[in-house]
Design an enzyme around this catalytic site. Structure first.
Site, mmCIF file in Angstrom:
data_model
loop_
_atom_site.group_PDB
_atom_site.id
_atom_site.type_symbol
_atom_site.label_atom_id
_atom_site.label_comp_id
_atom_site.label_asym_id
_atom_site.label_seq_id
_atom_site.Cartn_x
_atom_site.Cartn_y
_atom_site.Cartn_z
ATOM 1 N N HIS A 2 -4.858 -3.498 5.896
ATOM 2 C CA HIS A 2 -4.774 -3.594 4.655
ATOM 3 C C HIS A 2 -5.927 -4.063 3.889
ATOM 4 O O HIS A 2 -6.475 -5.129 3.975
ATOM 5 C CB HIS A 2 -3.773 -4.679 4.244
ATOM 6 C CG HIS A 2 -3.542 -4.996 3.006
ATOM 7 N ND1 HIS A 2 -3.102 -4.212 1.923
ATOM 8 C CD2 HIS A 2 -3.784 -6.207 2.326
ATOM 9 C CE1 HIS A 2 -3.282 -4.990 0.859
ATOM 10 N NE2 HIS A 2 -3.463 -6.105 1.148
ATOM 11 N N ASP A 8 0.885 -1.265 -0.231
ATOM 12 C CA ASP A 8 -0.071 -0.044 0.088
ATOM 13 C C ASP A 8 0.673 1.262 0.172
ATOM 14 O O ASP A 8 0.610 2.310 -0.684
ATOM 15 C CB ASP A 8 -0.819 -0.121 1.350
ATOM 16 C CG ASP A 8 -1.645 -1.327 1.358
ATOM 17 O OD1 ASP A 8 -2.422 -1.540 0.420
ATOM 18 O OD2 ASP A 8 -1.368 -2.098 2.187
HETATM 19 P P1 NAD Z 1 -1.861 -18.410 -4.885
HETATM 20 O O1 NAD Z 1 -3.317 -18.941 -4.643
HETATM 21 O O2 NAD Z 1 -1.248 -18.256 -6.139
HETATM 22 O O3 NAD Z 1 -0.914 -19.331 -3.881
HETATM 23 C C1 NAD Z 1 -1.412 -19.592 -2.591
HETATM 24 C C2 NAD Z 1 -0.533 -20.853 -2.105
HETATM 25 O O4 NAD Z 1 -0.454 -21.019 -0.795
HETATM 26 C C3 NAD Z 1 -1.246 -22.136 -3.007
HETATM 27 O O5 NAD Z 1 -0.360 -22.827 -3.737
HETATM 28 C C4 NAD Z 1 -1.562 -22.973 -1.980
HETATM 29 O O6 NAD Z 1 -1.535 -24.410 -1.945
HETATM 30 C C5 NAD Z 1 -0.728 -22.338 -0.696
HETATM 31 N N1 NAD Z 1 -1.356 -22.817 0.633
HETATM 32 C C6 NAD Z 1 -2.721 -22.663 1.230
HETATM 33 N N2 NAD Z 1 -2.812 -23.007 2.453
HETATM 34 C C7 NAD Z 1 -1.464 -23.306 2.854
HETATM 35 C C8 NAD Z 1 -0.932 -23.468 3.912
HETATM 36 N N3 NAD Z 1 -1.563 -23.785 5.262
HETATM 37 N N4 NAD Z 1 0.353 -23.693 4.226
HETATM 38 C C9 NAD Z 1 1.149 -23.637 3.060
HETATM 39 N N5 NAD Z 1 0.594 -23.190 1.815
HETATM 40 C C10 NAD Z 1 -0.582 -23.067 1.728
HETATM 41 O O7 NAD Z 1 -2.106 -17.069 -4.139
HETATM 42 P P2 NAD Z 1 -1.064 -15.764 -4.014
HETATM 43 O O8 NAD Z 1 -1.540 -14.777 -5.137
HETATM 44 O O9 NAD Z 1 0.198 -16.286 -4.125
HETATM 45 O O10 NAD Z 1 -1.737 -15.064 -2.745
HETATM 46 C C11 NAD Z 1 -1.415 -15.359 -1.653
HETATM 47 C C12 NAD Z 1 -2.131 -14.610 -0.496
HETATM 48 O O11 NAD Z 1 -1.603 -13.357 -0.211
HETATM 49 C C13 NAD Z 1 -3.635 -14.585 -0.742
HETATM 50 O O12 NAD Z 1 -4.350 -14.401 0.584
HETATM 51 C C14 NAD Z 1 -3.592 -12.982 -1.153
HETATM 52 O O13 NAD Z 1 -4.732 -12.406 -1.049
HETATM 53 C C15 NAD Z 1 -2.480 -12.392 -0.398
HETATM 54 N N6 NAD Z 1 -1.921 -11.086 -0.837
HETATM 55 C C16 NAD Z 1 -1.660 -10.059 0.125
HETATM 56 C C17 NAD Z 1 -1.162 -9.020 -0.286
HETATM 57 C C18 NAD Z 1 -0.849 -7.945 0.747
HETATM 58 O O14 NAD Z 1 -0.334 -6.791 0.382
HETATM 59 N N7 NAD Z 1 -0.898 -8.312 2.113
HETATM 60 C C19 NAD Z 1 -0.778 -8.777 -1.525
HETATM 61 C C20 NAD Z 1 -1.246 -9.732 -2.574
HETATM 62 C C21 NAD Z 1 -1.695 -10.923 -2.038
HETATM 63 C C1 LMR Z 2 -3.667 -6.413 -2.770
HETATM 64 O O1 LMR Z 2 -3.732 -5.655 -2.215
HETATM 65 O O2 LMR Z 2 -3.190 -6.693 -3.965
HETATM 66 C C2 LMR Z 2 -3.915 -7.808 -2.128
HETATM 67 O O3 LMR Z 2 -4.218 -7.754 -0.991
HETATM 68 C C3 LMR Z 2 -4.916 -8.832 -2.922
HETATM 69 C C4 LMR Z 2 -6.209 -8.442 -2.895
HETATM 70 O O4 LMR Z 2 -7.068 -9.171 -2.528
HETATM 71 O O5 LMR Z 2 -6.509 -7.068 -3.172
#
Ligand code: NAD
Ligand code: LMR
Length: 326
Positions: free
Chosen positions: A188, A160
């Site tokens: 967030h 952010d």
């Molecule tokens: P993705 O679906 O591509 O990958 C997630 C992976 O996590 C999958 O491979 C799944 O098998 C694995 N997983 C699920 N549960 C698990 C566990 N208990 N232990 C280990 N691995 C596990 O998703 P992504 O795009 O990589 O996003 C991951 C997370 O990050 C999501 O919750 C998304 O919303 C979040 N995210 C947060 C931010 C932020 O700024 N905070 C930004 C982008 C995404």
């Molecule tokens: C983001 O801010 O890009 C992540 O938290 C993914 C989402 O769900 O917005």
């Protein structure tokens, strides 16, 4: 003599953020160009083949700093001796969902992971929660790790922060490197408050460089809802920018920020009236491996109101996961 390797655990190692992060971590972008790393890739059975594929590619990249790669579905092995844990593994939201809607699906992941970090990680462990809803998931992990200092549990709002700088720079036609003093407060989520009160662009106050009406209206809204905009345009949630922000967060935590500040979600010690323990985003600097919240910033009524609204949402999320809080 070379440095001892730092052990880095990445959960969700078969997913899209991990795929954008792991190669940069192995290349030295996160911990420095002279710091060897040992990687632990933690997955669930459904994702482990993908993580094994990533491990093959890491080997094939011949990174000089990469000492070892271990793929596991065993949570104790995944956190054994870890110094830096990136908790990415969780379900992402899809179009039309808010991140808070993921609490039920994802919250349960973070209590056992917090316990495993408590029991098996190195004594200097630093944790960054990326999986959404990141602030409350970090709170769950922290509350299940009573032997680890609370300040070692953080959640990602650096994305952010980077968005807040990038969108401002684009709007005023300045290089993003000219933007300083942005602060992201709160959750967030769409209630977050990207605050330009103390920001400058090329040394000039942001409030003089851009229209205050734009800053307090469309700008705040665009930054706060950028995650949804990415999902809408790209078709899936942010990955490379999230990975990059995670690397920025850990690099600044370990190696220091100097005088400039960034934004970090960490357990409140009562700063700016935020109830103790809530994992809330604040402006912070890092030195000697510790975050210090910038405590003396003035806050007008508009800003205080925005922070209060986001804190109220964090309190509601905390109350909804009461049974997971250890
Ligand atoms: P993705 O679906 O591509 O990958 C997630 C992976 O996590 C999958 O491979 C799944 O098998 C694995 N997983 C699920 N549960 C698990 C566990 N208990 N232990 C280990 N691995 C596990 O998703 P992504 O795009 O990589 O996003 C991951 C997370 O990050 C999501 O919750 C998304 O919303 C979040 N995210 C947060 C931010 C932020 O700024 N905070 C930004 C982008 C995404
Ligand atoms: C983001 O801010 O890009 C992540 O938290 C993914 C989402 O769900 O917005």
């Amino acid at each position: 003599m070379g440095k001892n390797p730092v052990t880095v655990t990445v959960t969700g190692a078969g997913g899209q953020i991990a795929y954008a992060a792991l190669f940069r971590i192995a290349a030295g972008d996160m911990l420095g160009p002279d710091q060897p790393v040992a990687l632990k890739l933690l997955e669930i059975p459904e994702g482990v083949r993908a993580a094994e594929g990533v491990a093959l590619e890491l080997t094939d990249s011949a990174f000089p700093l990469l000492q070892n790669v271990e793929v596991t579905t065993d949570i104790a092995a995944g956190f054994d001796g870890t110094n830096v844990a990136l908790l990415v593994g969780a379900r992402p939201r899809t179009k039309g969902m808010e991140r808070g809607d993921l609490l039920e699906a994802n919250g349960g992941i973070f209590a056992p992971q917090g316990r495993a970090i408590n029991d098996y990680a190195a004594s200097d462990v630093r944790v960054l929660v990326v999986g959404n809803p990141a602030n409350t998931n970090a709170l769950i992990a922290q509350r299940n790790a009573p032997d680890v200092p609370a300040e070692r549990f953080t959640a990602l709002t650096r994305l952010d922060h980077n968005r807040a700088a990038g969108i401002l720079a684009e709007h005023v036609g300045a290089p993003v490197a000219d933007v300083e003093g942005v602060s992201v407060w709160g959750n967030h989520s769409p209630t977050q408050y990207p605050d330009l009160t103390h920001a400058t662009v090329g040394g000039r106050p942001a409030y003089e460089v851009a229209d205050p009406e734009w800053i307090r209206g469309p700008y705040v809204e665009r930054v706060a809802k950028r995650g949804a905009e990415i999902i809408e345009v790209r078709g899936s949630s942010s990955a490379a920018s999230a990975a990059g922000a995670s690397i920025d967060h850990i690099r600044d935590w370990v190696l220091g920020t100097g005088e400039r500040w960034t934004s970090v979600a960490l357990p409140s010690e009562g700063w700016y009236g935020v109830p103790e323990g809530l994992v809330c985003s604040f402006p912070a600097r890092s030195s000697g491996g510790r975050w210090s919240v910038v405590e003396d910033l003035s806050m007008d009524e508009f800003s205080a109101g925005k922070l209060a609204a986001s804190v109220a949402e964090l309190e509601a999320e905390r109350d909804a996961v009461e049974e997971l809080l250890g």
